[in-house]
Design a protein around this motif. Structure first.
Motif, PDB file in Angstrom:
ATOM      1  N   PRO A 155       0.839  -1.203   0.000  1.00 61.30           N
ATOM      2  CA  PRO A 155       0.000   0.000   0.000  1.00 61.30           C
ATOM      3  C   PRO A 155       0.874   1.253   0.000  1.00 61.30           C
ATOM      4  CG  PRO A 155      -0.627  -1.525   1.755  1.00 61.30           C
ATOM      5  CD  PRO A 155       0.687  -1.991   1.216  1.00 61.30           C
ATOM      6  N   THR A 156       0.263   2.398  -0.289  1.00 59.25           N
ATOM      7  CA  THR A 156       0.977   3.670  -0.216  1.00 59.25           C
ATOM      8  C   THR A 156       1.614   3.826   1.158  1.00 59.25           C
ATOM      9  OG1 THR A 156      -0.537   4.726  -1.764  1.00 59.25           O
ATOM     10  CG2 THR A 156       0.751   6.177  -0.341  1.00 59.25           C
ATOM     11  N   GLN A 157       2.880   4.185   1.177  1.00 58.28           N
ATOM     12  CA  GLN A 157       3.575   4.311   2.448  1.00 58.28           C
ATOM     13  C   GLN A 157       3.362   5.693   3.060  1.00 58.28           C
ATOM     14  OE1 GLN A 157       7.641   2.798   2.091  1.00 58.28           O
ATOM     15  NE2 GLN A 157       6.959   1.429   0.479  1.00 58.28           N
ATOM     16  N   PRO A 158       3.348   5.790   4.383  1.00 56.96           N
ATOM     17  CA  PRO A 158       3.166   7.081   5.036  1.00 56.96           C
ATOM     18  C   PRO A 158       4.309   8.039   4.695  1.00 56.96           C
ATOM     19  CG  PRO A 158       2.878   5.277   6.601  1.00 56.96           C
ATOM     20  CD  PRO A 158       3.452   4.679   5.360  1.00 56.96           C
ATOM     21  N   LEU A 159       4.026   9.325   4.809  1.00 53.75           N
ATOM     22  CA  LEU A 159       5.092  10.318   4.685  1.00 53.75           C
ATOM     23  C   LEU A 159       6.121  10.093   5.786  1.00 53.75           C
ATOM     24  CD1 LEU A 159       5.975  12.992   3.197  1.00 53.75           C
ATOM     25  CD2 LEU A 159       4.836  14.203   5.093  1.00 53.75           C
ATOM     26  N   GLY A 160       5.652   9.717   6.977  1.00 53.56           N
ATOM     27  CA  GLY A 160       6.586   9.382   8.041  1.00 53.56           C
ATOM     28  C   GLY A 160       6.110   9.779   9.423  1.00 53.56           C
ATOM     29  N   ASN A 207       4.620   0.710   6.946  1.00 54.23           N
ATOM     30  CA  ASN A 207       3.218   0.380   7.154  1.00 54.23           C
ATOM     31  C   ASN A 207       2.910   0.300   8.639  1.00 54.23           C
ATOM     32  OD1 ASN A 207       3.188  -2.637   8.173  1.00 54.23           O
ATOM     33  ND2 ASN A 207       4.799  -2.491   6.618  1.00 54.23           N
ATOM     34  N   ALA A 208       1.626   0.210   8.968  1.00 52.70           N
ATOM     35  CA  ALA A 208       1.193   0.231  10.364  1.00 52.70           C
ATOM     36  C   ALA A 208       1.783  -0.919  11.177  1.00 52.70           C
ATOM     37  CB  ALA A 208      -0.332   0.201  10.436  1.00 52.70           C
ATOM     38  N   SER A 209       1.805  -2.128  10.628  1.00 55.67           N
ATOM     39  CA  SER A 209       2.298  -3.280  11.387  1.00 55.67           C
ATOM     40  C   SER A 209       3.794  -3.204  11.623  1.00 55.67           C
ATOM     41  CB  SER A 209       1.952  -4.583  10.659  1.00 55.67           C
ATOM     42  OG  SER A 209       0.555  -4.777  10.626  1.00 55.67           O
ATOM     43  N   LYS A 238      -3.066 -10.708   3.594  1.00 50.64           N
ATOM     44  CA  LYS A 238      -2.609 -10.651   4.985  1.00 50.64           C
ATOM     45  C   LYS A 238      -2.324  -9.213   5.402  1.00 50.64           C
ATOM     46  CE  LYS A 238       0.156 -13.771   6.926  1.00 50.64           C
ATOM     47  NZ  LYS A 238       1.356 -14.551   7.363  1.00 50.64           N
ATOM     48  N   ALA A 239      -1.742  -8.433   4.498  1.00 50.39           N
ATOM     49  CA  ALA A 239      -1.426  -7.039   4.807  1.00 50.39           C
ATOM     50  C   ALA A 239      -2.690  -6.241   5.140  1.00 50.39           C
ATOM     51  CB  ALA A 239      -0.675  -6.398   3.642  1.00 50.39           C
ATOM     52  N   ILE A 240      -3.737  -6.430   4.368  1.00 45.42           N
ATOM     53  CA  ILE A 240      -4.991  -5.718   4.632  1.00 45.42           C
ATOM     54  C   ILE A 240      -5.504  -6.046   6.036  1.00 45.42           C
ATOM     55  CG2 ILE A 240      -7.433  -5.556   3.990  1.00 45.42           C
ATOM     56  CD1 ILE A 240      -6.508  -5.966   1.060  1.00 45.42           C
ATOM     57  N   ASP A 241      -5.459  -7.311   6.387  1.00 42.69           N
ATOM     58  CA  ASP A 241      -5.933  -7.732   7.710  1.00 42.69           C
ATOM     59  C   ASP A 241      -5.051  -7.187   8.826  1.00 42.69           C
ATOM     60  OD1 ASP A 241      -7.415  -9.328   9.664  1.00 42.69           O
ATOM     61  OD2 ASP A 241      -5.644 -10.619   9.693  1.00 42.69           O
ATOM     62  N   ARG A 242      -3.762  -7.385   8.727  1.00 44.13           N
ATOM     63  CA  ARG A 242      -2.855  -7.020   9.818  1.00 44.13           C
ATOM     64  C   ARG A 242      -2.618  -5.516   9.907  1.00 44.13           C
ATOM     65  NH1 ARG A 242       0.449 -11.622  10.749  1.00 44.13           N
ATOM     66  NH2 ARG A 242       1.908 -10.337  11.939  1.00 44.13           N
ATOM     67  N   TYR A 243      -2.448  -4.862   8.762  1.00 40.09           N
ATOM     68  CA  TYR A 243      -2.183  -3.427   8.789  1.00 40.09           C
ATOM     69  C   TYR A 243      -3.369  -2.660   9.376  1.00 40.09           C
ATOM     70  CZ  TYR A 243       1.756  -4.291   5.547  1.00 40.09           C
ATOM     71  OH  TYR A 243       2.910  -4.726   4.944  1.00 40.09           O
ATOM     72  N   SER A 244      -4.570  -3.074   8.997  1.00 37.22           N
ATOM     73  CA  SER A 244      -5.755  -2.363   9.500  1.00 37.22           C
ATOM     74  C   SER A 244      -5.912  -2.569  11.008  1.00 37.22           C
ATOM     75  CB  SER A 244      -7.013  -2.814   8.757  1.00 37.22           C
ATOM     76  OG  SER A 244      -7.247  -4.199   8.938  1.00 37.22           O
ATOM     77  N   LYS A 245      -5.586  -3.759  11.494  1.00 34.02           N
ATOM     78  CA  LYS A 245      -5.655  -4.011  12.938  1.00 34.02           C
ATOM     79  C   LYS A 245      -4.648  -3.151  13.698  1.00 34.02           C
ATOM     80  CE  LYS A 245      -7.263  -8.834  12.716  1.00 34.02           C
ATOM     81  NZ  LYS A 245      -6.857 -10.255  12.868  1.00 34.02           N
ATOM     82  N   ASP A 246      -3.414  -3.108  13.196  1.00 34.77           N
ATOM     83  CA  ASP A 246      -2.386  -2.326  13.878  1.00 34.77           C
ATOM     84  C   ASP A 246      -2.629  -0.826  13.754  1.00 34.77           C
ATOM     85  OD1 ASP A 246      -0.498  -4.164  15.152  1.00 34.77           O
ATOM     86  OD2 ASP A 246      -0.132  -4.910  13.141  1.00 34.77           O
ATOM     87  N   TYR A 247      -3.237  -0.406  12.668  1.00 31.54           N
ATOM     88  CA  TYR A 247      -3.614   1.002  12.518  1.00 31.54           C
ATOM     89  C   TYR A 247      -4.600   1.394  13.614  1.00 31.54           C
ATOM     90  CZ  TYR A 247      -5.665   5.162  10.282  1.00 31.54           C
ATOM     91  OH  TYR A 247      -6.130   6.432  10.003  1.00 31.54           O
ATOM     92  N   GLU A 248      -5.606   0.549  13.828  1.00 30.53           N
ATOM     93  CA  GLU A 248      -6.583   0.838  14.883  1.00 30.53           C
ATOM     94  C   GLU A 248      -5.945   0.781  16.269  1.00 30.53           C
ATOM     95  OE1 GLU A 248      -9.807   1.922  14.755  1.00 30.53           O
ATOM     96  OE2 GLU A 248      -9.156   2.255  12.689  1.00 30.53           O
ATOM     97  N   GLU A 249      -5.042  -0.171  16.480  1.00 35.42           N
ATOM     98  CA  GLU A 249      -4.360  -0.274  17.773  1.00 35.42           C
ATOM     99  C   GLU A 249      -3.532   0.979  18.054  1.00 35.42           C
ATOM    100  OE1 GLU A 249      -4.109  -2.884  20.305  1.00 35.42           O
ATOM    101  OE2 GLU A 249      -6.041  -3.244  19.355  1.00 35.42           O
TER     102      GLU A 249
END
Length: 394
Positions: free
Chosen positions: A166-171, A229-231, A291-302
């Motif tokens: 996915p698009t990476q954060p600016l930082g 990414n979030a994870s 897997k990225a969609i599942d894990r990244y979204s979970k860690d984003y919320e965390e």
């Protein structure tokens, strides 16, 4: 019933048979085909460019597991974490020389060998996302260009880009970036041609592998940094040293992973195993995305709820300046590097039709998300906050 059944063969016949057998043995010694026993399983020692705890190292192990399973154990890949044999940025040399049989990383980590490697994900990719860039790689000529590129630097490797990111954060920053001025003099971590992009924004850039970023921020050697990414960011400890993360950026919005084999070792594999590897790459690419969609979204919320990280959308003015800075850097690279120019032209031609088709065809998801989850209309920005300057157009 054969009358000779059970009788001994005449001596002349026995001599003829033995003579023929001896001749056959001599023929085999001279190189004629002979039946041989199948060789045992092939074992490969790999290294990733990721810390053992990072989800990226998990992706590397996922790929190895698929190959091991799909070959029925005829090929066994063991993946070690970054630094187990060589530093992360030395992976290409280690695989090329045969110190390692293969590895898992990203192409931009070899940027110092050939700047054109940055075009596999380090930059805006003419509006393509990572999956579209992989489409260009497989069907638009990228595969042949990458082989040509590695040959130009004498790299004895076979490369398989896979796994669209996915698009990476600016930082991660000490305070929100509200304008281009926020980068002036900022000690910032990034890699590849993004070094030129953020230098163009005024930052003082330092390239570090993933496992070294957070310790550097903790010691004050970096003011800000981007990774992926979030994870990964959460596991590497970014929320421990910063509570501000800027989302959306053009510096790496189309990156993917790379599976790399030592070419001598790969070429020696049976055709059946090579075919399995190619299919395992594609299977792993899809699985990694899911897997990225599942894990990244979970860690984003965390990180939003438990770690109290504040997420902001990168202002449009900064995004536009990134594009300008990238164009300036790319022009300089193309002027000095004919392969860079050739690869960029191939990507541009593919993107001109693919991105238009994508934008014209696929519906924007924000309206549906707002309808089902916000009810009050679209949010001002991703996450739970937005800098005041974010509303301004670039």
């Amino acid at each position: 019933m054969n009358k000779n059944l059970g009788k001994k063969a005449p001596a002349a016949t026995r001599r003829k048979f033995l003579t023929g057998a001896a001749a056959g043995a001599g023929a085999a010694a001279l190189g004629f085909p002979a039946i041989v026993k199948a060789q045992g399983p092939v074992s490969m020692r790999w290294q990733s460019t990721w810390p053992a705890k990072d989800i990226f190292h998990e992706f590397a192990q996922d790929f190895a597991r698929k190959v091991n399973d799909m070959t029925g154990g005829d090929l066994r890949i063991e993946v070690l974490p970054a630094g187990a044999v060589v530093p992360a940025f030395n992976l290409l040399d280690a695989v090329s020389k045969g110190t390692l049989d293969g590895g898992h990383g990203v192409l931009v980590y070899h940027y110092g060998k050939q700047t054109a490697l940055a075009l596999w994900g380090s930059g805006p990719a003419f509006g393509m996302d990572a999956n579209m860039l992989l489409a260009w790689h497989k069907y638009g000529g990228g595969k042949q260009l990458l082989a040509k590129l590695y040959q130009s630097i004498g790299a004895n490797v076979v490369s398989f880009p896979y796994g669209p990111m996915p698009t990476q954060p600016l930082g991660w920053f000490k305070k929100p970036i509200t304008s281009n001025a926020g980068f002036k003099g900022l000690k910032f971590r990034t890699v590849g041609i993004s070094i030129d992009v953020f230098t163009g924004l005024g930052a003082a850039v330092n390239a570090l592998p993933g496992g070294e970023i957070v310790p550097a921020m903790d010691r004050g050697l970096l003011d800000a940094a981007e990774f992926n990414n979030a994870s990964s960011d959460r596991l590497l400890g970014f929320p421990d040293v910063s509570k501000v993360c800027m989302l959306q950026s053009f510096h790496q919005n189309a990156e993917q992973f790379e599976v790399m084999f030592n070419k001598t070792k790969f070429d020696a594999l049976p055709a059946r195993i090579k075919t399995i590897i190619e299919n395992a790459v594609e299977a792993s690419s899809a699985d990694m995305s899911w897997k990225a969609i599942d894990r990244y979204s979970k860690d984003y919320e965390e990180m939003r709820t438990r770690d109290k990280v504040r997420f902001y959308k990168t202002p449009d003015a900064v995004l536009q300046t990134q594009l300008t800075a990238y164009d300036q850097a790319a022009r300089k690279k193309a002027a000095d590097n004919s392969l860079f120019k050739e690869i960029e032209a191939s990507q541009r031609a593919f993107a001109a039709r693919a991105v238009k088709w994508d934008m014209d065809t696929n519906v924007n998801r924000r309206m549906a998300y707002s309808h089902y989850f916000l009810r009050g209309g679209p949010a001002a920005a991703p996450g739970n906050a937005a800098p005041k300057a974010a509303a301004k157009k670039g």
